[in-house]
Design an enzyme around this catalytic site. Structure first.
Site, PDB file in Angstrom:
ATOM      1  N   HIS A 145       0.831  -1.202   0.000  1.00 51.44           N
ATOM      2  CA  HIS A 145       0.000   0.000   0.000  1.00 51.44           C
ATOM      3  C   HIS A 145       0.870   1.257   0.000  1.00 51.44           C
ATOM      4  O   HIS A 145       0.630   2.195  -0.787  1.00 51.44           O
ATOM      5  CB  HIS A 145      -0.901  -0.023   1.238  1.00 51.44           C
ATOM      6  CG  HIS A 145      -1.685   1.237   1.461  1.00 51.44           C
ATOM      7  ND1 HIS A 145      -3.000   1.382   1.076  1.00 51.44           N
ATOM      8  CD2 HIS A 145      -1.335   2.422   2.040  1.00 51.44           C
ATOM      9  CE1 HIS A 145      -3.419   2.594   1.401  1.00 51.44           C
ATOM     10  NE2 HIS A 145      -2.430   3.237   1.992  1.00 51.44           N
ATOM     11  N   GLU A 146       1.884   1.282   0.853  1.00 54.91           N
ATOM     12  CA  GLU A 146       2.732   2.467   0.946  1.00 54.91           C
ATOM     13  C   GLU A 146       3.587   2.647  -0.302  1.00 54.91           C
ATOM     14  O   GLU A 146       3.785   3.764  -0.788  1.00 54.91           O
ATOM     15  CB  GLU A 146       3.609   2.388   2.199  1.00 54.91           C
ATOM     16  CG  GLU A 146       2.838   2.353   3.511  1.00 54.91           C
ATOM     17  CD  GLU A 146       1.927   3.548   3.711  1.00 54.91           C
ATOM     18  OE1 GLU A 146       2.245   4.629   3.181  1.00 54.91           O
ATOM     19  OE2 GLU A 146       0.890   3.405   4.379  1.00 54.91           O
ATOM     20  N   HIS A 164       1.712   4.394  -3.081  1.00 58.89           N
ATOM     21  CA  HIS A 164       1.673   5.861  -3.011  1.00 58.89           C
ATOM     22  C   HIS A 164       2.875   6.466  -3.741  1.00 58.89           C
ATOM     23  O   HIS A 164       2.751   7.480  -4.436  1.00 58.89           O
ATOM     24  CB  HIS A 164       1.689   6.326  -1.555  1.00 58.89           C
ATOM     25  CG  HIS A 164       0.364   6.230  -0.858  1.00 58.89           C
ATOM     26  ND1 HIS A 164      -0.779   6.829  -1.348  1.00 58.89           N
ATOM     27  CD2 HIS A 164       0.010   5.630   0.306  1.00 58.89           C
ATOM     28  CE1 HIS A 164      -1.786   6.594  -0.518  1.00 58.89           C
ATOM     29  NE2 HIS A 164      -1.334   5.874   0.491  1.00 58.89           N
ATOM     30  N   GLU A 197      -6.002   6.924  -1.542  1.00 57.46           N
ATOM     31  CA  GLU A 197      -5.944   5.776  -0.639  1.00 57.46           C
ATOM     32  C   GLU A 197      -6.510   4.527  -1.295  1.00 57.46           C
ATOM     33  O   GLU A 197      -5.969   3.424  -1.136  1.00 57.46           O
ATOM     34  CB  GLU A 197      -6.700   6.095   0.657  1.00 57.46           C
ATOM     35  CG  GLU A 197      -5.994   7.059   1.577  1.00 57.46           C
ATOM     36  CD  GLU A 197      -4.672   6.510   2.084  1.00 57.46           C
ATOM     37  OE1 GLU A 197      -4.614   5.323   2.457  1.00 57.46           O
ATOM     38  OE2 GLU A 197      -3.687   7.263   2.105  1.00 57.46           O
TER      39      GLU A 197
END
Length: 274
Positions: A144-145, A148, A202
């Protein structure tokens, strides 16, 4: 049309005129294909350099304080998981595997992790210890990070901030807003522009992170257990989705559940190689 709505309508126009459309990543199996707008005078290299300085400062302070934990069992786990995830970034960006990736674990009770521009990953031990994360769940967080960074969400948000600043300056003059009117306009921009796009970022990170983990041979179903644990840790005190920069738990879980069948074949293929 009221003044505040004319102002809110002005900001997207400025965003389009001051920024250039880009496609930072390919869509992948999860199909993230939203076109992004970046401020033309703010390059990826500039953002990477700015963040790298902040990252090195954070890591240096942790080392000085004896809180850098890379040699512990969890530190080695985090680095090993990153080593499997990073090569998969090429599925979304050809240049990403060659970034100057850095991975550090910091001793802290903080339930947090991030991957900044250019591939600078930092994990906090509290996230692993307090939530008792499995390797699959750590991969879900890290994926997930990393997403980004791949989507350059930080640069995108900075570009958006430039557009908002331009809108405040130009809009205030053009529309004759006083101080009270400008504060009202700020709220309109926040609720109609900034927050929805943060939630959208997100969601994109959830989906791309899910695929990265699957491609690396980590069970994508771990994303569901991860966010269940995160929700429980939050004590159910999250703000309403409309006022939050993160999707509501129910929305997030529904999006992940819908995407898992798309990435399961990738996971099965990778599992056979590992």
């Amino acid at each position: 049309m009221s003044t505040r709505f004319r102002f809110a309508a002005l900001v997207p126009v400025l965003l389009l005129t001051a920024c250039q459309p880009v496609n930072t990543t390919s869509g992948g199996a999860v199909g993230v294909q939203r076109q992004q707008y970046m401020f033309s005078m703010l390059s990826s290299q500039q953002v990477d350099q700015m963040y790298s300085q902040s990252y090195q400062k954070t890591v240096g302070e942790a080392k000085t304080a004896g809180k850098l934990d890379n040699d512990s069992a969890d530190g080695k786990r985090v680095k090993a998981i990153a080593a499997r995830l990073i090569p998969q970034t090429g599925a979304f960006r050809q240049d990403a595997p060659g970034w100057d990736w850095q991975v550090n674990l910091v001793k802290s009770d903080e339930l947090n992790a991030n991957c900044g521009p250019g591939g600078k990953i930092i994990f906090y031990s509290g996230l692993i210890d307090k939530l008792h994360l499995s390797d699959d769940e750590i991969a879900a967080v890290m994926g997930h990070e990393i997403a980004h960074a791949l989507r350059e969400h930080g640069r995108e948000q900075m570009s958006r901030a430039y557009a908002v600043q331009m809108g405040e300056s130009l809009g205030g003059a053009l529309l004759g807003l006083g101080q009270g009117g400008m504060q009202m306009a700020d709220q309109v921009v926040q609720y109609s522009l900034t927050l929805p796009n943060s939630r959208q970022n997100e969601t994109e990170a959830d989906l791309i992170g899910l695929e990265l983990a699957a491609r690396a041979g980590y069970n994508p179903n771990a994303a569901l257990t991860l966010w269940q644990k995160m929700g429980q840790a939050g004590g159910g005190e999250a703000p309403p989705e409309i006022l939050s920069t993160h999707p509501a738990d129910s929305t997030r879980m529904a999006n992940l559940q819908a995407a898992i069948p798309k990435v399961m074949p990738l996971y099965e293929q990778a599992k056979g190689r590992n």
